[in-house]
Motif scaffolding. Sequence first.
Motif, PDB file in Angstrom:
ATOM      1  N   LEU A  18       0.868  -1.170   0.000  1.00  0.00           N
ATOM      2  CA  LEU A  18       0.000   0.000   0.000  1.00  0.00           C
ATOM      3  C   LEU A  18       0.908   1.224   0.000  1.00  0.00           C
ATOM      4  O   LEU A  18       1.780   1.347   0.859  1.00  0.00           O
ATOM      5  N   TYR A  19       0.695   2.117  -0.961  1.00  0.00           N
ATOM      6  CA  TYR A  19       1.478   3.355  -1.042  1.00  0.00           C
ATOM      7  C   TYR A  19       0.532   4.530  -0.838  1.00  0.00           C
ATOM      8  O   TYR A  19      -0.456   4.678  -1.554  1.00  0.00           O
ATOM      9  N   VAL A  20       0.840   5.384   0.137  1.00  0.00           N
ATOM     10  CA  VAL A  20      -0.019   6.510   0.491  1.00  0.00           C
ATOM     11  C   VAL A  20       0.781   7.803   0.358  1.00  0.00           C
ATOM     12  O   VAL A  20       1.779   8.000   1.050  1.00  0.00           O
ATOM     13  N   GLU A  21       0.330   8.666  -0.545  1.00  0.00           N
ATOM     14  CA  GLU A  21       1.034   9.926  -0.842  1.00  0.00           C
ATOM     15  C   GLU A  21       0.016  10.919  -1.386  1.00  0.00           C
ATOM     16  O   GLU A  21      -0.753  10.579  -2.296  1.00  0.00           O
ATOM     17  N   ASP A  22       0.012  12.129  -0.838  1.00  0.00           N
ATOM     18  CA  ASP A  22      -0.962  13.129  -1.283  1.00  0.00           C
ATOM     19  C   ASP A  22      -0.522  13.898  -2.527  1.00  0.00           C
ATOM     20  O   ASP A  22      -1.364  14.386  -3.269  1.00  0.00           O
ATOM     21  N   ASP A  23       0.752  14.006  -2.783  1.00  0.00           N
ATOM     22  CA  ASP A  23       1.246  14.732  -3.962  1.00  0.00           C
ATOM     23  C   ASP A  23       1.126  13.836  -5.189  1.00  0.00           C
ATOM     24  O   ASP A  23       1.824  12.820  -5.298  1.00  0.00           O
ATOM     25  N   ALA A  44      -3.330   5.246  -2.108  1.00  0.00           N
ATOM     26  CA  ALA A  44      -4.298   6.191  -1.569  1.00  0.00           C
ATOM     27  C   ALA A  44      -3.687   7.579  -1.563  1.00  0.00           C
ATOM     28  O   ALA A  44      -2.470   7.725  -1.588  1.00  0.00           O
ATOM     29  N   LYS A  45      -4.551   8.583  -1.518  1.00  0.00           N
ATOM     30  CA  LYS A  45      -4.092   9.971  -1.585  1.00  0.00           C
ATOM     31  C   LYS A  45      -3.997  10.663  -0.229  1.00  0.00           C
ATOM     32  O   LYS A  45      -3.532  11.790  -0.140  1.00  0.00           O
ATOM     33  N   ASP A  46      -4.475   9.997   0.836  1.00  0.00           N
ATOM     34  CA  ASP A  46      -4.351  10.562   2.174  1.00  0.00           C
ATOM     35  C   ASP A  46      -4.472   9.436   3.198  1.00  0.00           C
ATOM     36  O   ASP A  46      -4.777   8.292   2.849  1.00  0.00           O
ATOM     37  N   GLY A  47      -4.229   9.780   4.456  1.00  0.00           N
ATOM     38  CA  GLY A  47      -4.221   8.775   5.502  1.00  0.00           C
ATOM     39  C   GLY A  47      -5.564   8.110   5.725  1.00  0.00           C
ATOM     40  O   GLY A  47      -5.644   6.906   5.998  1.00  0.00           O
ATOM     41  N   GLN A  67       3.204  13.923   6.201  1.00  0.00           N
ATOM     42  CA  GLN A  67       2.314  15.088   6.135  1.00  0.00           C
ATOM     43  C   GLN A  67       1.293  14.912   5.023  1.00  0.00           C
ATOM     44  O   GLN A  67       1.633  14.969   3.847  1.00  0.00           O
ATOM     45  N   MET A  68       0.019  14.693   5.416  1.00  0.00           N
ATOM     46  CA  MET A  68      -1.065  14.535   4.435  1.00  0.00           C
ATOM     47  C   MET A  68      -2.347  15.106   5.021  1.00  0.00           C
ATOM     48  O   MET A  68      -2.495  15.171   6.242  1.00  0.00           O
ATOM     49  N   PRO A  69      -3.287  15.459   4.161  1.00  0.00           N
ATOM     50  CA  PRO A  69      -4.586  15.926   4.652  1.00  0.00           C
ATOM     51  C   PRO A  69      -5.423  14.764   5.196  1.00  0.00           C
ATOM     52  O   PRO A  69      -5.091  13.595   4.975  1.00  0.00           O
ATOM     53  N   MET A  70      -6.486  15.090   5.872  1.00  0.00           N
ATOM     54  CA  MET A  70      -7.478  14.148   6.405  1.00  0.00           C
ATOM     55  C   MET A  70      -6.946  13.363   7.612  1.00  0.00           C
ATOM     56  O   MET A  70      -7.586  13.304   8.623  1.00  0.00           O
ATOM     57  N   LEU A  74       1.475   9.168  10.225  1.00  0.00           N
ATOM     58  CA  LEU A  74       1.790   8.528  11.497  1.00  0.00           C
ATOM     59  C   LEU A  74       0.526   8.106  12.241  1.00  0.00           C
ATOM     60  O   LEU A  74       0.505   7.052  12.879  1.00  0.00           O
ATOM     61  N   GLU A  75      -0.532   8.894  12.150  1.00  0.00           N
ATOM     62  CA  GLU A  75      -1.806   8.493  12.740  1.00  0.00           C
ATOM     63  C   GLU A  75      -2.333   7.247  12.024  1.00  0.00           C
ATOM     64  O   GLU A  75      -2.791   6.296  12.656  1.00  0.00           O
TER      65      GLU A  75
END
Length: 132
Positions: A18-23, A44-47, A67-70, A74-75
Amino acid sequence: MTDKLKSELEKLKGLSVLYVEDDINVRESLLRFLRRRFDNIHYAKDGKEGLAQYMEHKPDIVITDIQMPMMDGLEMASRIMQDNPEVKIIVTTAFNEEPFLERAGKLGIEHYIKKPVLKDDLVSSLLECVGS
């Protein structure tokens, strides 16, 4: 490339990630790289979306920005580790600030990669995850 490295890279193929990155630009670039090494990729685009993807697919490895929105990475990682404390998590960050690294360390996250992500660093971290 040595036979040993080829063999180790082949181990990665069967794992899910799973790769999570907002940019979006960073995400698309790294996804192209990951798709060449893994057969089973989720992103995914956010946490918040990342946590939902994790719960649905239960990947072997999670690669996430901090650092991501929503919901920050780390959360999201904390919630994932409540579900499965053995999951391997790699954090990517543009930050070198102690509070982020301390928080990640307290969660048990052992793998950090500074942005911009160098593909050799990512491969090394992935191989360490498989080996540990």
